[in-house]
Design a protein around this motif. Sequence first.
Motif, PDB file in Angstrom:
ATOM      1  N   TRP A 178     -82.994  63.760  75.725  1.00 46.36           N
ATOM      2  CA  TRP A 178     -84.225  63.279  76.359  1.00 46.36           C
ATOM      3  C   TRP A 178     -85.370  64.183  75.908  1.00 46.36           C
ATOM      4  O   TRP A 178     -85.305  65.400  76.021  1.00 46.36           O
ATOM      5  CB  TRP A 178     -84.092  63.332  77.887  1.00 46.36           C
ATOM      6  N   ARG A 179     -86.433  63.560  75.424  1.00 45.08           N
ATOM      7  CA  ARG A 179     -87.558  64.346  74.896  1.00 45.08           C
ATOM      8  C   ARG A 179     -88.627  64.510  75.949  1.00 45.08           C
ATOM      9  O   ARG A 179     -89.250  63.532  76.364  1.00 45.08           O
ATOM     10  CB  ARG A 179     -88.182  63.620  73.699  1.00 45.08           C
ATOM     11  N   PRO A 180     -88.868  65.720  76.420  1.00 46.68           N
ATOM     12  CA  PRO A 180     -89.869  65.928  77.463  1.00 46.68           C
ATOM     13  C   PRO A 180     -91.265  65.503  77.000  1.00 46.68           C
ATOM     14  O   PRO A 180     -91.609  65.680  75.836  1.00 46.68           O
ATOM     15  CB  PRO A 180     -89.839  67.440  77.709  1.00 46.68           C
ATOM     16  N   VAL A 181     -92.023  64.942  77.911  1.00 43.83           N
ATOM     17  CA  VAL A 181     -93.428  64.633  77.635  1.00 43.83           C
ATOM     18  C   VAL A 181     -94.208  65.938  77.807  1.00 43.83           C
ATOM     19  O   VAL A 181     -94.084  66.595  78.833  1.00 43.83           O
ATOM     20  CB  VAL A 181     -93.963  63.572  78.621  1.00 43.83           C
ATOM     21  N   ARG A 182     -94.951  66.294  76.794  1.00 40.73           N
ATOM     22  CA  ARG A 182     -95.670  67.580  76.853  1.00 40.73           C
ATOM     23  C   ARG A 182     -97.139  67.380  76.502  1.00 40.73           C
ATOM     24  O   ARG A 182     -97.491  66.423  75.821  1.00 40.73           O
ATOM     25  CB  ARG A 182     -95.086  68.542  75.821  1.00 40.73           C
ATOM     26  N   TRP A 194     -89.909  60.945  77.354  1.00 42.08           N
ATOM     27  CA  TRP A 194     -90.277  59.727  76.634  1.00 42.08           C
ATOM     28  C   TRP A 194     -89.153  58.714  76.735  1.00 42.08           C
ATOM     29  O   TRP A 194     -87.982  59.065  76.630  1.00 42.08           O
ATOM     30  CB  TRP A 194     -90.588  60.025  75.168  1.00 42.08           C
ATOM     31  N   LEU A 195     -89.546  57.468  76.885  1.00 39.45           N
ATOM     32  CA  LEU A 195     -88.547  56.417  77.059  1.00 39.45           C
ATOM     33  C   LEU A 195     -88.078  55.912  75.693  1.00 39.45           C
ATOM     34  O   LEU A 195     -88.312  54.770  75.325  1.00 39.45           O
ATOM     35  CB  LEU A 195     -89.139  55.273  77.883  1.00 39.45           C
ATOM     36  N   ASP A 196     -87.419  56.802  74.948  1.00 43.33           N
ATOM     37  CA  ASP A 196     -86.814  56.332  73.704  1.00 43.33           C
ATOM     38  C   ASP A 196     -85.380  55.902  74.010  1.00 43.33           C
ATOM     39  O   ASP A 196     -84.986  55.834  75.172  1.00 43.33           O
ATOM     40  CB  ASP A 196     -86.917  57.399  72.608  1.00 43.33           C
ATOM     41  N   ALA A 197     -84.605  55.640  72.985  1.00 44.05           N
ATOM     42  CA  ALA A 197     -83.299  55.013  73.217  1.00 44.05           C
ATOM     43  C   ALA A 197     -82.436  55.805  74.200  1.00 44.05           C
ATOM     44  O   ALA A 197     -81.807  55.226  75.094  1.00 44.05           O
ATOM     45  CB  ALA A 197     -82.575  54.836  71.885  1.00 44.05           C
ATOM     46  N   ALA A 198     -82.426  57.125  74.051  1.00 42.18           N
ATOM     47  CA  ALA A 198     -81.544  57.936  74.888  1.00 42.18           C
ATOM     48  C   ALA A 198     -81.929  57.832  76.363  1.00 42.18           C
ATOM     49  O   ALA A 198     -81.073  57.665  77.238  1.00 42.18           O
ATOM     50  CB  ALA A 198     -81.593  59.388  74.431  1.00 42.18           C
ATOM     51  N   ALA A 199     -83.206  57.913  76.641  1.00 45.39           N
ATOM     52  CA  ALA A 199     -83.654  57.845  78.034  1.00 45.39           C
ATOM     53  C   ALA A 199     -83.545  56.426  78.567  1.00 45.39           C
ATOM     54  O   ALA A 199     -83.270  56.213  79.754  1.00 45.39           O
ATOM     55  CB  ALA A 199     -85.088  58.351  78.139  1.00 45.39           C
ATOM     56  N   PHE A 223     -89.541  59.123  85.838  1.00 45.07           N
ATOM     57  CA  PHE A 223     -88.580  59.715  84.906  1.00 45.07           C
ATOM     58  C   PHE A 223     -89.038  59.454  83.470  1.00 45.07           C
ATOM     59  O   PHE A 223     -89.242  60.375  82.702  1.00 45.07           O
ATOM     60  CB  PHE A 223     -87.177  59.123  85.141  1.00 45.07           C
ATOM     61  N   GLY A 224     -89.222  58.186  83.112  1.00 47.33           N
ATOM     62  CA  GLY A 224     -89.518  57.850  81.728  1.00 47.33           C
ATOM     63  C   GLY A 224     -90.964  57.441  81.532  1.00 47.33           C
ATOM     64  O   GLY A 224     -91.626  56.990  82.465  1.00 47.33           O
ATOM     65  N   ARG A 225     -91.431  57.623  80.308  1.00 44.67           N
ATOM     66  CA  ARG A 225     -92.752  57.111  79.949  1.00 44.67           C
ATOM     67  C   ARG A 225     -92.602  56.302  78.673  1.00 44.67           C
ATOM     68  O   ARG A 225     -92.062  56.798  77.679  1.00 44.67           O
ATOM     69  CB  ARG A 225     -93.754  58.230  79.761  1.00 44.67           C
ATOM     70  N   ALA A 226     -93.054  55.050  78.726  1.00 42.14           N
ATOM     71  CA  ALA A 226     -92.948  54.188  77.553  1.00 42.14           C
ATOM     72  C   ALA A 226     -93.680  54.837  76.396  1.00 42.14           C
ATOM     73  O   ALA A 226     -94.737  55.441  76.572  1.00 42.14           O
ATOM     74  CB  ALA A 226     -93.534  52.827  77.854  1.00 42.14           C
ATOM     75  N   LEU A 227     -93.115  54.738  75.226  1.00 36.50           N
ATOM     76  CA  LEU A 227     -93.798  55.228  74.029  1.00 36.50           C
ATOM     77  C   LEU A 227     -95.125  54.490  73.971  1.00 36.50           C
ATOM     78  O   LEU A 227     -95.214  53.328  74.352  1.00 36.50           O
ATOM     79  CB  LEU A 227     -92.948  54.945  72.799  1.00 36.50           C
TER      80      LEU A 227
END
Length: 253
Positions: A38-42, A77-82, A244-248
Motif C-alpha cells: 500500500w502506497r501512503p499518500v504523502r 493510494w487506491l492502486d491494485a493492492a489497496a 483508507f484509500g484515495r482514488a488515483l
Amino acid sequence: MRDALDQLLLPAECLLCRTLLSSRDSHRLVCDVCRHRWRPVRPPWCGRCGQPEPLFGRCRLCAAWPAALVLARSAVWLDAAARDAVHALKYGGLPRIAADLASAMASLDLPGREAAWLVPVPLGPERLRERGYNQSERLARALSRRWNRPLVELLTRTRDTVTQTALTPEARLANVAGAFAMRNAKCGMGNESQPGNSAFRIPHAALERPLVLVDDVFTTGATLAEAARALERAGARTVLAVTFGRALVPDFT
Ligand SMILES: [Zn+2]
Ligand SMILES: [Zn+2]
C-alpha cells in the motif's frame, strides 16, 4: 459471533495473497508484504483536501466544499493492492479486515484528533441490507479503538444513491445532493461489542467538537462534502475526514 466464526473457519493465511500468516500476525487478515504494497499518500498536497496540488492555480477539488469541512486525508493510494483490500471489506463479506485498513489510517495526522468524535459515513438502507454491515462503520469502529475516541453515528442516508464509480465529478455531486440527514444517534466507544447500546442522546456538545467523517474511499470528495454539509447544517463547526484509500487522480479534464 460472525467474526469469531470467521476466525475459526478461515485458515491463517493472508486474505489478499494467500501466503500463510506467521503466528505473530495470525490476528490479522493481511500480511506484512501486502500491507507494505500500500502506497501512503504523502505531501506535497492541497492543505485542505490532501490531493496533489495542481501545477497551476489553486486546488479546484475542494473549492466548493462547505466551510466546516477543513481537512481531508487518506492513508493510501487506491492502486491494485489497496483496491483488493477495499473489495474484501465491501464485497468479500469480511468486515474483520477493517482492523488492518484502520491500522494504515491510524497514523494520519489530524489537528484536534485528541478531542474528536468519529462519524462513519452511512450506507443507504438497501445497500446496508444487502451487505449486512456498513464498511465505513467498521472502519470507524476499528479506528476509534486505535485512537481511543468515541464513535457517534450522527448521520443517516436518506436514500440509496447509485454507485459513483462511473460518474463524472458533476454527476457525483448531483447524485449525493441532500442524501444525508442527522439522526438521533446513539453513541458508544468502539471497543464495545454492541456499539450504540450505551445509548446517550447526541449531546449538543458534539457539535462543538471536531467531527471526523470516516469512509473507505475518497474519489472526488463529493460524498464527504455532502455528509459534512449535513453536519454543518446541524451546527457542527469543524469537520475533518479520513479515508483508507484515495482514488488515483481522476482524469476528467
Ligand atoms: Zn499478503
Ligand atoms: Zn484542495
